[in-house]
Design a protein around this motif. Structure first.
Motif, PDB file in Angstrom:
ATOM      1  N   GLU A 221       0.716  19.728   5.556  1.00 51.91           N
ATOM      2  CA  GLU A 221       0.174  20.348   6.690  1.00 51.91           C
ATOM      3  C   GLU A 221       0.802  19.952   8.179  1.00 51.91           C
ATOM      4  N   GLU A 222       1.049  18.789   7.907  1.00 52.37           N
ATOM      5  CA  GLU A 222       2.184  18.173   8.985  1.00 52.37           C
ATOM      6  C   GLU A 222       3.352  18.465   9.271  1.00 52.37           C
ATOM      7  N   GLN A 223       3.932  18.884   7.904  1.00 51.95           N
ATOM      8  CA  GLN A 223       5.377  19.208   8.083  1.00 51.95           C
ATOM      9  C   GLN A 223       5.332  20.713   8.348  1.00 51.95           C
TER      10      GLN A 223
ATOM     11  N   THR B  15      15.996  17.177   5.708  1.00 49.26           N
ATOM     12  CA  THR B  15      15.232  17.560   4.578  1.00 49.26           C
ATOM     13  C   THR B  15      13.989  16.700   4.512  1.00 49.26           C
ATOM     14  N   TYR B  16      12.728  17.104   4.283  1.00 52.31           N
ATOM     15  CA  TYR B  16      11.586  16.591   4.480  1.00 52.31           C
ATOM     16  C   TYR B  16      11.549  15.953   2.892  1.00 52.31           C
ATOM     17  N   LEU B  17      11.188  14.708   2.955  1.00 52.21           N
ATOM     18  CA  LEU B  17      10.460  14.195   1.554  1.00 52.21           C
ATOM     19  C   LEU B  17       9.109  14.172   1.380  1.00 52.21           C
ATOM     20  N   GLU B  18       8.739  13.938   0.302  1.00 51.16           N
ATOM     21  CA  GLU B  18       7.245  14.168  -0.144  1.00 51.16           C
ATOM     22  C   GLU B  18       6.248  13.704   0.929  1.00 51.16           C
TER      23      GLU B  18
ATOM     24  N   LEU C 198      15.445  13.113   5.358  1.00 54.86           N
ATOM     25  CA  LEU C 198      16.994  12.846   5.112  1.00 54.86           C
ATOM     26  C   LEU C 198      17.795  13.701   6.384  1.00 54.86           C
ATOM     27  N   TRP C 199      18.745  12.953   6.491  1.00 53.76           N
ATOM     28  CA  TRP C 199      19.759  13.895   7.382  1.00 53.76           C
ATOM     29  C   TRP C 199      21.176  13.757   7.129  1.00 53.76           C
ATOM     30  N   GLU C 200      21.777  14.646   7.742  1.00 51.93           N
ATOM     31  CA  GLU C 200      23.381  14.408   7.580  1.00 51.93           C
ATOM     32  C   GLU C 200      23.960  15.456   8.608  1.00 51.93           C
ATOM     33  N   ILE C 201      25.227  15.281   9.094  1.00 47.50           N
ATOM     34  CA  ILE C 201      25.864  16.286   9.928  1.00 47.50           C
ATOM     35  C   ILE C 201      26.526  17.363   9.392  1.00 47.50           C
TER      36      ILE C 201
END
Length: 243
Positions: A6-8, A55-58, A66-69
């Motif tokens: 829900e938060e995501q 990218t959301y983790l569980e 997670l992040w990246e350029i």
């Protein structure tokens, strides 16, 4: 119990409304999306841009995404590394709260700083180039005009010149003295070496007693009929009778 899903979903709706033109969903499971962040326009409308992929983790937001350029434009590799470091720092500070907006805002500010740095580097390069041009012009002008004579540099030159002339005169004098010693006259030799004035006398004393005279080479002077009173007498005619 926290409902992470829900938060995501709520955050995704808010992010899409804030960045409608730069937000793109890549996948739903796991939830992955990109946001393109562009700096404010700098000099000559120049901008830098980075597209960030999250990218959301569980268990997000209790664990960081997670992040990246994903892509970049006008961004140096060193600046990109700085952005990744900034994202890590911000994620650690906001752990437990939805943080995508906070992360994007931090990157936006960083890109604006980079634009300012590019402007500063360009101005420094321009100043450096202009300074080199001025130095080259001054060097050329100096080479054409020569050194401007002032009282100070004239006195300095005069002192160096007089010192050089004194050294040269001293050197020549020494050379002349050495050359003079190598070409002494007979008188100078006798004056400088008193042993020379007795050398000939000593030689005569050493050999005088050993000189032998062959008396047969001379005629008996008593047998000669010499009339020295004769006006026609010539000692050279004594041997003419034998011819």
């Amino acid at each position: 119990m926290t409902d992470y899903g829900e938060e995501q979903r709520n955050e995704l709706e808010a992010i899409e409304s804030i960045y409608p033109d730069s937000f793109t969903v890549l996948s739903e499971k796991p939830t992955s999306f990109t946001i393109t962040v562009t700096s404010d326009a700098g000099e000559n409308d120049e901008t830098v841009e980075a597209t960030l992929k999250f990218t959301y983790l569980e268990k997000y937001p209790d664990e960081p995404p997670l992040w990246e350029i994903f892509s970049q434009e006008n961004l140096e590799d060193s600046d990109a590394e700085g952005i990744l470091t900034l994202l890590k720092q911000q994620a650690e500070e906001n752990l437990g709260m939805v943080m995508i907006f906070t992360l994007v805002t931090a990157v936006q500010e960083k890109l604006n700083e980079i634009v300012d740095q590019i402007k500063s580097r360009r101005e420094e390069e321009k100043e450096r180039k202009e300074r080199k041009e001025r130095e080259a012009e001054e060097a050329e002008k100096f080479a054409f005009q020569g050194t401007v004579v002032t009282i100070e540099n004239f006195l300095s030159w005069k002192a160096r010149f007089e010192q050089e002339m004194t050294e040269l005169k001293s050197k020549r004098q020494k050379e002349e003295e050495q050359a003079g010693k190598a070409k002494l006259t007979g008188k100078q030799l006798f004056e400088t070496d008193h042993n020379l004035d007795t050398s000939d006398i000593q030689f005569l004393e050493d050999v005088g007693s050993s000189v032998e005279v062959d008396e047969s080479l001379f005629q008996d002077m008593d047998d000669l009929d010499l009339d020295e009173d004769d006006p026609d007498f010539n000692p050279l005619d004594l041997g003419s009778d034998e011819d």
